[in-house]
Design an enzyme around this catalytic site. Structure first.
Site, short mmCIF file in Angstrom:
data_model
loop_
_atom_site.label_atom_id
_atom_site.label_comp_id
_atom_site.label_asym_id
_atom_site.label_seq_id
_atom_site.Cartn_x
_atom_site.Cartn_y
_atom_site.Cartn_z
N ASP A 64 0.60 -1.07 -0.21
CA ASP A 64 -0.21 -0.13 0.06
C ASP A 64 0.70 1.29 0.15
O ASP A 64 0.42 2.59 0.34
CB ASP A 64 -0.72 -0.01 0.89
CG ASP A 64 -0.21 -0.05 2.40
OD1 ASP A 64 0.62 -0.35 2.14
OD2 ASP A 64 -0.49 -0.57 3.62
N GLU A 86 0.25 -8.84 -1.53
CA GLU A 86 -0.36 -8.75 -0.10
C GLU A 86 -1.92 -7.74 -0.37
O GLU A 86 -1.53 -6.47 -0.63
CB GLU A 86 0.93 -7.81 0.57
CG GLU A 86 -0.30 -7.13 2.06
CD GLU A 86 0.45 -6.28 2.83
OE1 GLU A 86 1.48 -7.15 3.74
OE2 GLU A 86 0.88 -5.57 2.60
N GLU A 100 -2.58 5.15 2.65
CA GLU A 100 -2.69 3.63 2.72
C GLU A 100 -3.64 2.96 1.19
O GLU A 100 -3.56 2.40 0.26
CB GLU A 100 -2.03 3.08 3.68
CG GLU A 100 -0.74 2.84 3.99
CD GLU A 100 -0.01 4.39 5.32
OE1 GLU A 100 0.74 4.42 5.12
OE2 GLU A 100 -1.23 5.14 5.36
N HIS A 181 3.62 4.71 14.68
CA HIS A 181 4.21 6.12 13.42
C HIS A 181 2.76 6.54 12.25
O HIS A 181 3.29 7.20 11.24
CB HIS A 181 4.73 4.81 12.71
CG HIS A 181 4.82 4.26 11.82
ND1 HIS A 181 4.52 2.93 11.91
CD2 HIS A 181 4.30 3.87 10.45
CE1 HIS A 181 4.17 2.04 11.13
NE2 HIS A 181 3.96 2.88 9.91
N ARG A 183 -0.11 8.56 10.23
CA ARG A 183 -0.53 9.85 9.94
C ARG A 183 -1.49 9.98 10.75
O ARG A 183 -1.73 11.30 11.40
CB ARG A 183 -0.22 10.19 8.66
CG ARG A 183 0.71 10.07 7.80
CD ARG A 183 0.82 10.27 6.44
NE ARG A 183 2.21 10.78 5.60
CZ ARG A 183 2.79 9.37 4.68
NH1 ARG A 183 1.49 8.44 4.53
NH2 ARG A 183 3.87 9.40 3.98
N HIS A 214 10.02 6.19 15.68
CA HIS A 214 10.20 6.73 13.99
C HIS A 214 10.73 7.86 14.39
O HIS A 214 10.85 8.64 15.30
CB HIS A 214 9.17 6.19 13.50
CG HIS A 214 8.98 6.52 11.89
ND1 HIS A 214 8.51 7.67 11.65
CD2 HIS A 214 8.44 5.45 11.84
CE1 HIS A 214 8.97 7.93 10.58
NE2 HIS A 214 8.47 6.25 10.17
#
Length: 347
Positions: A64, A86, A100, A181, A183, A214
């Site tokens: 993604d 995937e 994603e 991590h 967003r 991260h």
């Protein structure tokens, strides 16, 4: 039979997940494998030139990322077949996770072959109008990589290097591993997560909380500000794959907002609390070893405390559940590619 495959990825997680498949394809009789790493941004604009030079029969992309979508779009414009590894993961909300969900949905529109990790992923693709013959349920290559690395670390007696901060962790103390991590958790979400972790660290001084942080400033800020200086909270740099698998294997339980860790932790038998409100991997919830807790501090503290305090509740989640495969997804993908090639070459 000759088959020229070009594999494109742009992030370290993609590289890890594609490595087992590359290892299988590399040993194909009559097959050629070309690997293109874009660095997510630096080389993306050169993809078209790479396709022109290699002239692949099929391009393989993973998951993604923006690289996967752009690589698929560039291949589509050159009328090169696309295989999506995937494939079929969905939340149903294009803005969660962002970007994603859009990347994997758009890649699925362009792909010719869809390598779905689960039956649920296949069903998502069928609902979107993908042809049943173009979908292969294979499991996920991340489980191939994970089990290989775990077995290698265990059999070799591998330990973190003496100068690694992980070497200082006490073997006799329980370890809670945290990653974050996404967003959608930037801002208030991360602040709330860190507030919960600070409360847990104070309540359980005998527990080691290990957080590979991260590098994004929007993660570093709240994490360092709210958790820095707490004696039993170990804020470490992002870890390479052997160190991270070692941490997962060593962990008593795991808290994460990561997509990949949602597959990896249950496969290792580790109880997992997911710091998100929705997941594109609903299959992990069916085994009872994974719970969605979101970013509400009270929920995070309550669910973590339950697992730390209640031995029976912990045992109920401390077991292997692996709906994403048995470690042989790469072989299944390779076999499907061979069948596709046999058909494509005769058309």
């Amino acid at each position: 039979m000759s088959l020229k495959v070009q594999m494109v990825f742009g992030t370290r997680p993609e590289a890890i997940k594609m490595a087992p498949l590359a290892r299988v394809l590399k040993h194909w009789p009559g097959g050629e494998l070309f690997v293109c790493s874009t660095g997510q941004h630096r080389e993306m604009l050169r993809l078209d030139a790479s396709y022109a030079r290699v002239q692949p029969d099929i391009v393989l992309v993973h998951g993604d990322t923006t690289t996967s979508f752009v690589a698929a779009l560039a291949a589509f414009h050159r009328q090169i077949a696309i295989g999506h590894v995937e494939a079929g993961l969905r939340t149903g909300n294009l803005r969660a996770p962002w970007p994603e969900e859009a990347n994997r949905t758009l890649t699925g529109v362009l792909a010719d072959l869809h390598f779905a990790p689960t039956d649920k992923a296949r069903d998502n693709l069928l609902r979107e109008g993908r042809a049943p013959a173009d979908i292969e349920v294979t499991g996920n290559t991340v489980i191939d990589a994970l089990l290989w690395m775990r077995d290698h670390l265990r059999s070799s007696g591998w330990q973190p290097a003496a100068d690694s901060p992980l070497a200082a962790l006490a073997a006799e103390q329980r370890l809670v591993l945290i990653t974050g991590h996404r967003r959608e958790n930037f801002g208030q979400g991360f602040e709330q997560i860190c507030q919960a972790l600070a409360e847990l660290a104070g309540r359980y001084p005998e527990v080691q909380f290990v957080y590979p942080v991260h590098l994004n400033p929007q993660v570093q800020g709240p994490v360092r500000g709210l958790l820095g200086g707490l004696a039993n909270v170990h804020l470490v740099a992002p870890q390479d794959y052997p160190h991270f698998v070692w941490l997962m294997d060593r962990a008593y339980l795991i808290l994460t907002d990561s997509g990949g860790v949602q597959e990896e932790a249950p496969a290792l038998g580790k109880p997992l609390l997911v710091l998100r409100e929705v997941t594109e991997r609903p299959s992990v919830l069916e085994g009872g070893t994974v719970r969605l807790v979101g970013t509400d501090p009270a929920r995070i503290v309550a669910q973590t405390a339950r697992l730390l305090d209640d031995a029976e509740a912990y045992r109920a989640m401390n077991r292997v559940f692996s709906p994403y495969g048995d470690g042989h997804a790469s072989e299944k993908i390779a076999q499907r590619l061979l069948r596709w090639a046999a058909t494509a070459k005769t058309e």
